[in-house]
Design an enzyme around this catalytic site. Structure first.
Site, PDB file in Angstrom:
ATOM      1  N   SER A   8       0.835  -1.199   0.000  1.00 55.06           N
ATOM      2  CA  SER A   8       0.000   0.000   0.000  1.00 55.06           C
ATOM      3  C   SER A   8       0.868   1.246   0.000  1.00 55.06           C
ATOM      4  O   SER A   8       1.640   1.489   0.930  1.00 55.06           O
ATOM      5  CB  SER A   8      -0.916   0.008   1.222  1.00 55.06           C
ATOM      6  N   HIS A  31      -0.828  -0.865  -4.424  1.00 58.36           N
ATOM      7  CA  HIS A  31      -2.183  -0.619  -3.923  1.00 58.36           C
ATOM      8  C   HIS A  31      -2.317   0.865  -3.582  1.00 58.36           C
ATOM      9  O   HIS A  31      -1.537   1.400  -2.792  1.00 58.36           O
ATOM     10  CB  HIS A  31      -2.440  -1.477  -2.680  1.00 58.36           C
ATOM     11  N   ASP A  33      -4.762   3.710  -2.105  1.00 57.38           N
ATOM     12  CA  ASP A  33      -5.960   3.995  -1.320  1.00 57.38           C
ATOM     13  C   ASP A  33      -6.417   5.428  -1.561  1.00 57.38           C
ATOM     14  O   ASP A  33      -5.763   6.385  -1.138  1.00 57.38           O
ATOM     15  CB  ASP A  33      -5.677   3.792   0.172  1.00 57.38           C
ATOM     16  N   MET A  35      -9.067   8.170  -0.658  1.00 62.48           N
ATOM     17  CA  MET A  35     -10.045   8.492   0.394  1.00 62.48           C
ATOM     18  C   MET A  35     -10.473   9.951   0.251  1.00 62.48           C
ATOM     19  O   MET A  35      -9.645  10.822  -0.038  1.00 62.48           O
ATOM     20  CB  MET A  35      -9.439   8.278   1.779  1.00 62.48           C
ATOM     21  N   HIS A  64      -8.044   1.367  -4.751  1.00 64.12           N
ATOM     22  CA  HIS A  64      -9.104   1.067  -3.785  1.00 64.12           C
ATOM     23  C   HIS A  64      -9.813   2.373  -3.457  1.00 64.12           C
ATOM     24  O   HIS A  64      -9.256   3.242  -2.776  1.00 64.12           O
ATOM     25  CB  HIS A  64      -8.482   0.439  -2.535  1.00 64.12           C
ATOM     26  N   MET A  66     -12.203   4.516  -1.533  1.00 61.56           N
ATOM     27  CA  MET A  66     -12.975   4.712  -0.304  1.00 61.56           C
ATOM     28  C   MET A  66     -13.603   6.087  -0.384  1.00 61.56           C
ATOM     29  O   MET A  66     -13.200   7.025   0.310  1.00 61.56           O
ATOM     30  CB  MET A  66     -12.065   4.545   0.918  1.00 61.56           C
ATOM     31  N   MET A 135     -12.428  -6.458   3.736  1.00 62.15           N
ATOM     32  CA  MET A 135     -11.664  -5.601   4.646  1.00 62.15           C
ATOM     33  C   MET A 135     -11.444  -6.328   5.975  1.00 62.15           C
ATOM     34  O   MET A 135     -12.397  -6.843   6.574  1.00 62.15           O
ATOM     35  CB  MET A 135     -12.387  -4.286   4.888  1.00 62.15           C
ATOM     36  N   PHE A 141      -7.845   4.121   7.845  1.00 56.14           N
ATOM     37  CA  PHE A 141      -6.533   4.383   8.407  1.00 56.14           C
ATOM     38  C   PHE A 141      -5.687   3.118   8.389  1.00 56.14           C
ATOM     39  O   PHE A 141      -6.204   2.019   8.575  1.00 56.14           O
ATOM     40  CB  PHE A 141      -6.632   4.894   9.854  1.00 56.14           C
ATOM     41  N   GLY A 142      -4.382   3.291   8.169  1.00 58.97           N
ATOM     42  CA  GLY A 142      -3.465   2.176   8.258  1.00 58.97           C
ATOM     43  C   GLY A 142      -3.081   1.897   9.697  1.00 58.97           C
ATOM     44  O   GLY A 142      -3.391   2.658  10.614  1.00 58.97           O
ATOM     45  N   ASP A 171      -7.258  -6.727   3.152  1.00 61.03           N
ATOM     46  CA  ASP A 171      -6.599  -5.439   3.360  1.00 61.03           C
ATOM     47  C   ASP A 171      -6.825  -5.011   4.803  1.00 61.03           C
ATOM     48  O   ASP A 171      -7.963  -4.838   5.226  1.00 61.03           O
ATOM     49  CB  ASP A 171      -7.185  -4.414   2.389  1.00 61.03           C
ATOM     50  N   GLY A 172      -5.717  -4.855   5.534  1.00 67.74           N
ATOM     51  CA  GLY A 172      -5.799  -4.364   6.900  1.00 67.74           C
ATOM     52  C   GLY A 172      -5.117  -5.280   7.888  1.00 67.74           C
ATOM     53  O   GLY A 172      -5.542  -6.417   8.073  1.00 67.74           O
ATOM     54  N   GLY A 173      -4.022  -4.808   8.467  1.00 64.31           N
ATOM     55  CA  GLY A 173      -3.322  -5.593   9.475  1.00 64.31           C
ATOM     56  C   GLY A 173      -2.579  -6.792   8.925  1.00 64.31           C
ATOM     57  O   GLY A 173      -2.275  -7.734   9.671  1.00 64.31           O
ATOM     58  N   GLY A 193       0.921  -2.733   4.156  1.00 68.55           N
ATOM     59  CA  GLY A 193       1.443  -1.373   4.185  1.00 68.55           C
ATOM     60  C   GLY A 193       2.729  -1.267   4.968  1.00 68.55           C
ATOM     61  O   GLY A 193       3.823  -1.382   4.415  1.00 68.55           O
TER      62      GLY A 193
END
Length: 219
Positions: A8, A31, A33, A35, A64, A66, A135, A141-142, A171-173, A193
């Site tokens: 990311s 990737h 993001d 937003m 992506h 958002m 998700m 937020f990262g 995506d996430g963590g 990320g």
């Protein structure tokens, strides 16, 4: 299973995106993001930045969105040169029409599901999508903690794919302690990320994550 690792760019140095991308040559895509501070309470960048990234990146872009009103804006990101454009189910008025517009503009169409959004309504039209993003944190937020309970949804999507050429993205963590969990549930595209751009050698981090997802490295 083909493992795809997508760092990311949100976790990279915003002043040196081209240099950051040059440090991850083994990545499958970058990737991005996007937003708008409306759909999520954060503001990153928009279409002009993606257009520029497409010009300087040797890697494909996975965008992506958002944002509010992706029905209007998503095709423009495909026209800008993104390989994949993923929009949120919760923000789209006509998700199937939007996916078709993305494809018509030359990109793969993805749909993203927030943690509280069920997959079933979209799996009924799975042939309309090239990618389903589950998700594993709340979008915006990262650096958030991986939501292991989302693996039930990942497994549900994997069963519905049933041999189709539909990628399942998380995506996430995502990092060394979580990527194998997601892979075992059925994911094959992994957005990372800080696990990549926070490493001393981002490309070596990609190699390590890929091996863990493929089950060829110790967890």
């Amino acid at each position: 299973m083909v493992v795809r690792i997508e760092p990311s760019i949100l976790s990279a140095d915003f002043s040196a995106f081209a240099a950051a991308i040059a440090r991850i040559p083994s990545a499958d895509a970058v990737h991005c993001d996007v937003m708008d501070n409306h759909f999520v309470p954060n503001l990153t960048f928009g279409l002009p930045m993606v257009q520029r990234l497409a010009q300087v990146s040797a890697l494909p872009l996975d965008v992506h969105l958002m944002i509010d009103d992706p029905d209007r804006w998503a095709p423009g990101y495909a026209e800008a040169g993104a390989q994949t454009v993923t929009f949120h189910a919760e923000a789209a008025r006509e998700p199937i029409a939007t996916a078709r517009s993305i494809r018509q503009a030359g990109a793969r169409a993805g749909i993203a599901l927030k943690p509280g959004t069920g997959a079933a309504p979209y799996l009924a039209a799975i042939e309309e999508f090239d990618q389903i993003l589950v998700m594993t944190v709340e979008p915006g937020f990262g650096g958030q903690q991986f939501m292991r309970e989302m693996m039930v949804k990942v497994a549900e999507v994997r069963r519905a794919v049933a041999g189709r050429d539909v990628w399942i993205q998380v995506d996430g963590g995502i990092g060394e302690s979580t990527i194998r969990i997601a892979a075992e549930a059925g994911a094959d595209v992994f957005v990372a990320g800080s696990a990549v751009f926070g490493a001393d050698d981002p490309d070596a981090a990609i190699t390590a994550l890929r091996a863990l997802a493929a089950g060829t490295a110790p967890s």
